[in-house]
Each structure stands twice: as structure tokens, then as C-alpha cells.
Enzyme design. Structure first.
Site, PDB file in Angstrom:
ATOM      1  N   ASP A  65      31.811  40.195  43.254  1.00  0.00           N
ATOM      2  CA  ASP A  65      32.426  39.570  44.435  1.00  0.00           C
ATOM      3  C   ASP A  65      31.380  39.409  45.529  1.00  0.00           C
ATOM      4  O   ASP A  65      30.703  40.378  45.892  1.00  0.00           O
ATOM      5  CB  ASP A  65      33.571  40.455  44.956  1.00  0.00           C
TER       6      ASP A  65
ATOM      7  N   GLU B  44      34.678  37.263  35.152  1.00  0.00           N
ATOM      8  CA  GLU B  44      34.195  38.447  34.445  1.00  0.00           C
ATOM      9  C   GLU B  44      32.988  39.028  35.165  1.00  0.00           C
ATOM     10  O   GLU B  44      32.342  39.949  34.662  1.00  0.00           O
ATOM     11  CB  GLU B  44      33.934  38.028  32.985  1.00  0.00           C
TER      12      GLU B  44
ATOM     13  N   GLY C 119      30.009  38.136  35.661  1.00  0.00           N
ATOM     14  CA  GLY C 119      28.642  37.904  35.197  1.00  0.00           C
ATOM     15  C   GLY C 119      28.068  39.036  34.381  1.00  0.00           C
ATOM     16  O   GLY C 119      26.942  38.926  33.879  1.00  0.00           O
TER      17      GLY C 119
ATOM     18  N   ASP D 191      40.972  37.511  35.464  1.00  0.00           N
ATOM     19  CA  ASP D 191      40.063  38.588  35.868  1.00  0.00           C
ATOM     20  C   ASP D 191      39.782  39.545  34.711  1.00  0.00           C
ATOM     21  O   ASP D 191      40.337  39.417  33.623  1.00  0.00           O
ATOM     22  CB  ASP D 191      40.707  39.323  37.066  1.00  0.00           C
TER      23      ASP D 191
HETATM   24  C1  GLA Z   1      38.253  41.054  41.469  1.00  0.00           C
HETATM   25  C2  GLA Z   1      37.790  39.601  41.544  1.00  0.00           C
HETATM   26  C3  GLA Z   1      38.103  39.059  42.922  1.00  0.00           C
HETATM   27  C4  GLA Z   1      39.588  39.180  43.208  1.00  0.00           C
HETATM   28  C5  GLA Z   1      40.042  40.609  43.051  1.00  0.00           C
HETATM   29  C6  GLA Z   1      41.557  40.736  43.103  1.00  0.00           C
HETATM   30  O1  GLA Z   1      37.501  41.865  42.316  1.00  0.00           O
HETATM   31  O2  GLA Z   1      36.426  39.487  41.239  1.00  0.00           O
HETATM   32  O3  GLA Z   1      37.681  37.706  43.022  1.00  0.00           O
HETATM   33  O4  GLA Z   1      40.279  38.328  42.337  1.00  0.00           O
HETATM   34  O5  GLA Z   1      39.626  41.146  41.792  1.00  0.00           O
HETATM   35  O6  GLA Z   1      41.991  42.034  42.888  1.00  0.00           O
END
Ligand code: GLA
Length: 404
Positions: free
Chosen positions: A219, A196, A198, A163
Site C-alpha cells: 500500500d 497481491e 507485488g 486482495d
Molecule cells: C490491503 C490492500 C489495500 C486495501 C486494504 C483493505 O491492505 O492492499 O489496498 O484494499 O487491504 O483492507
């Protein structure tokens, strides 16, 4: 006899012309960048991730139950392979800097959990972050890349999602390249999933930074429409944002528009079928993130649709493209290794509409008589010349395979 021969040659010529036109329709694709050198993910990864179902509420009992359910639900047989624990499994580091799993929630240790997942014939994935802390404030891998990679390898990890929270002024490409180097030097084949969101156009450098897949979006929000805040990106917006990215995806390195949402309840089954159809046309990773133990038949039927999975996993590895956009109706197409093509007729409107697939709009000669197979009903609709049309429900997708 001569008549029959003439007819035969006419069909033959029509087939050749159709083939040339289909090839021409995709000739504008730039050449894909070089393959990722770890040799993994030749087709888009398939599996399950804990994040959307459980967020931080994960423990070894639950993950073992998920591994069991992967088998008993038919997900494993359908091709889902990786069981990935997302954020919140880690709590600190010991005096030597070795990452520590939550001693209460993962009392038997991560290696024992990975062994259990492997005993089911599945693979095991884990999560970390390129910064000093994960998005949930757990220890990140910054400064510990090689040590963490060695620890993961010793536990039997097969997949790392990495991440981008708490990275301050770190350079994206360098940070991902560093962890990919660490993974490759760990001596164990580990799929590297760049997360990341995008923001730094990872499709342009993800492969060169060792990624086997890279998130192209924030997300995904389990709704059709987007929410009021920027991180609430609904399915409709996510689909739209993928339209120009096909050239960057292919064997070894895939665009990742985030996880499948079926089973999580924010959309209806028509919308979940749309997501599944579109992810397959996009050659996207198929990562479920629902409670597999309580999954209903409708969700199971979506996830285990073999004809649609075959489109996603096709060995040509070409991400499909949007060929037609008229108001709220769209036609997307993906060439397949057997010479056929998969199509999605997508209705983004609030009411049902008839979508007409016109041969000429998608590169076929209009007189070609082509077979149309519906990949949701598993029926051959028949042979059609010139056009094929279907009534598509609101927010729905009709998915087809068209061949000579
Ligand atoms: C970010 C990622 C998610 C998830 C959360 C976990 O938001 O994009 O897919 O992994 O962190 O904290």
C-alpha cells in the site's frame, strides 16, 4: 531555391534518423505476454476507490455522494469511470452462503447502489479477498468464488479488486485464476484487479491468471519518504520500484503501483503533481482515493489535466522507462501513438535543480530541432536542438511532450 531544397532534405534526413534512433531505444523490449482474454481495460482503468479517504467508514449515502461528485467535479468528463467500494461493505453469509452486505450501512442493498452509480453514466466496482477473510476480517471468497462472482454479476458489478490477506498456503496463480474463471463464467464483463502487493512478482503471471491489472507494490503511503515500518512505502520508493517492470504492462493487463494520493494531505501539491506525472508515464491505472466532495481546485486541476491523462491513456499502451539516472535526477520517457514521446524530468533531491535533457541520451540525433511542449503549463516552450533544460523543484516533475 536549391538552398531551400537542401535545407528541406537535411531536415527530412534528420527526422528519419531521429525516428530510427527512438525506435532503437525501445527495441530491447521483450514481446508482451498474450492478451487477457476478457477484452477489458484496453487502456489503464480510471476511477475512484473508497480506501484511502474512508477506510471502513463507508456507507451508501457516502458512495452516492461520491458518484454525484464524480460528475459535478469534472472527474467523469476527464475520463474517470469506476466507483469502487473497497473493504468493509460485507458482514457475513446467509444460510445458502450468499455474501451479505452490511444491512445498516448499505440498507438499500448493493444492487441499488450499483444501479445509482450506473444512472450517473459510471461503472461500479467492489472488493473481496482470495483468502478466508479480507484484510479487515470480513468474509473472503475462498471456497465461494463461483457463487460470489454470480452474485456480483447479478448486482451489476463491473470491476472486482481481489486482495490477498488470510490466504495461508494458497497458491497465488491458482487462486487468482480461479476467481478470474468464475468472473468470466458469471456472464458479465468484470475488470479483474489483482491485489497481491507485488510479493509474488504478479507482473510475471497476472495476465495469465486473468488479471487486467495487478498491484506491483504494498500500500502506498501518502508521504514522499518511506516510514520506519516496511509497509510504509513512500512515493519516492514506489517510483523507484517500477523502473524495471515496463515490459510486463500493456493493453488488457497493467502494472498497478496503487492509488493516487492527491487530496489526502500527506504530501504537497508539487509531490502530488509528481505522482500524477509518473503514473501517466508508467501507464498506471489512475484511481483517485480522496474525498471528492471537499476536493480543492489544486487537486482537481491535477486529476483533470487532460494532456497528462492522454499520455496515460495513449492507445499504444507502452509503460515508460527510466532512460537517465544521475544522482537524484532522472529522465523517464514513454512513446506515444502519434510518434511523439512524453518525458518526465524528475528531481528526487531536497532542493531545486536544473535537469538537462540531452537528445543523445534519449535516442535523438543531437542536431534534430524538436518541439517541446510543457504538459503542466500547457505551453509550447519552443523548438530546441541538442538539449532542453528546466529547473525542477525539490521532489518535483516537469512533464513534456517532444515531437518533430
Ligand atoms: C490491503 C490492500 C489495500 C486495501 C486494504 C483493505 O491492505 O492492499 O489496498 O484494499 O487491504 O483492507
Amino acid at each position: 531555391m536549391r538552398k531551400a531544397l537542401n535545407l528541406f532534405s537535411a531536415i527530412f534526413v534528420a527526422k528519419i534518423i531521429a525516428l530510427v534512433l527512438v525506435t532503437a531505444a525501445f527495441a530491447g523490449e521483450p514481446v508482451r505476454p498474450l492478451l487477457n482474454n476478457n477484452g477489458l481495460a484496453r487502456t489503464p482503468p480510471m476511477g475512484w476507490n473508497s480506501w484511502y479517504a474512508y477506510k471502513c467508514d463507508i456507507d451508501e449515502t457516502r458512495i452516492r455522494a461520491i458518484a454525484d461528485a464524480m460528475v459535478t467535479s469534472g472527474m467523469k468528463a476527464a475520463g474517470y469511470e469506476y466507483v469502487i467500494i473497497d473493504d468493509c461493505w460485507q458482514v457475513g453469509r446467509d444460510a445458502n452462503g450468499t455474501i451479505l452486505a452490511d444491512p445498516v450501512r448499505f440498507a438499500s442493498g448493493i444492487k441499488a447502489l450499483a444501479d445509482y452509480v450506473h444512472s450517473k453514466g459510471l461503472k461500479f466496482g467492489i472488493y473481496s479477498d482470495a483468502g478466508i477473510a479480507t484484510c479487515e476480517g470480513r468474509p473472503g471468497s475462498h471456497g465461494y468464488e463461483y457463487q460470489d462472482a454470480r452474485t456480483y454479476a447479478s448486482w451489476g458489478v463491473d470491476y472486482l479488486k481481489y486482495d490477498w490477506c488470510n490466504t495461508s498456503t494458497q497458491d497465488r496463480r491458482e487462486s487468482y485464476l480461479l476467481m478470474s474463471d468464475a468472473l468470466q463464467k458469471s456472464g458479465r464483463p468484470i475488470v479483474f484487479s489483482i491485489c497481491e502487493w507485488g510479493s509474488g512478482r504478479p507482473w510475471e503471471w497476472g495476465r495469465a491468471s486473468g488479471g487486467n491489472l495487478w498491484r506491483t507494490t504494498g500500500d502506498i503511503w501518502d508521504h514522499w519518504e518511506s516510514g520506519p515500518v516496511h509497509w510504509q512505502q513512500g512515493l519516492k520508493a514506489v517510483i523507484d520500484s517500477q523502473a524495471d517492470l515496463s515490459a510486463y504492462s500493456g493493453p488488457g493487463g497493467w502494472n498497478d503501483p496503487d492509488m493516487l494520493q492527491a487530496g489526502n494531505g500527506g504530501m504537497n501539491d508539487t509531490e502530488y503533481r509528481t505522482q500524477f506525472s509518473m503514473w501517466a508515464i508508467l501507464a498506471a491505472p489512475l484511481i483517485a482515493s480522496n474525498n471528492l466532495m471537499t476536493m480543492n481546485d489544486a487537486t482537481r486541476t491535477i486529476f483533470t489535466n487532460q494532456e497528462i491523462i492522454a499520455v496515460d491513456q495513449d492507445t499504444l499502451g507502452i509503460q515508460g522507462r527510466r532512460l537517465v539516472k544521475t544522482g537524484n535526477s532522472e529522465i523517464w520517457a514513454k512513446p506515444l501513438s502519434d510518434g511523439s514521446r512524453a518525458f518526465v524530468l524528475l528531481n528526487k533531491a531536497e532542493t531545486a535543480q536544473t535537469i538537462v535533457l540531452n537528445w543523445q541520451d534519449v535516442g535523438y540525433v543531437s542536431s534534430a530541432r524538436l518541439n517541446v511542449r510543457n504538459l503542466w503549463s500547457h505551453q509550447i516552450e519552443g523548438k530546441f536542438a541538442g538539449t532542453y533544460s528546466a529547473v525542477v523543484p525539490a521532489h518535483g516533475a516537469v512533464m513534456l511532450k517532444i515531437y518533430q
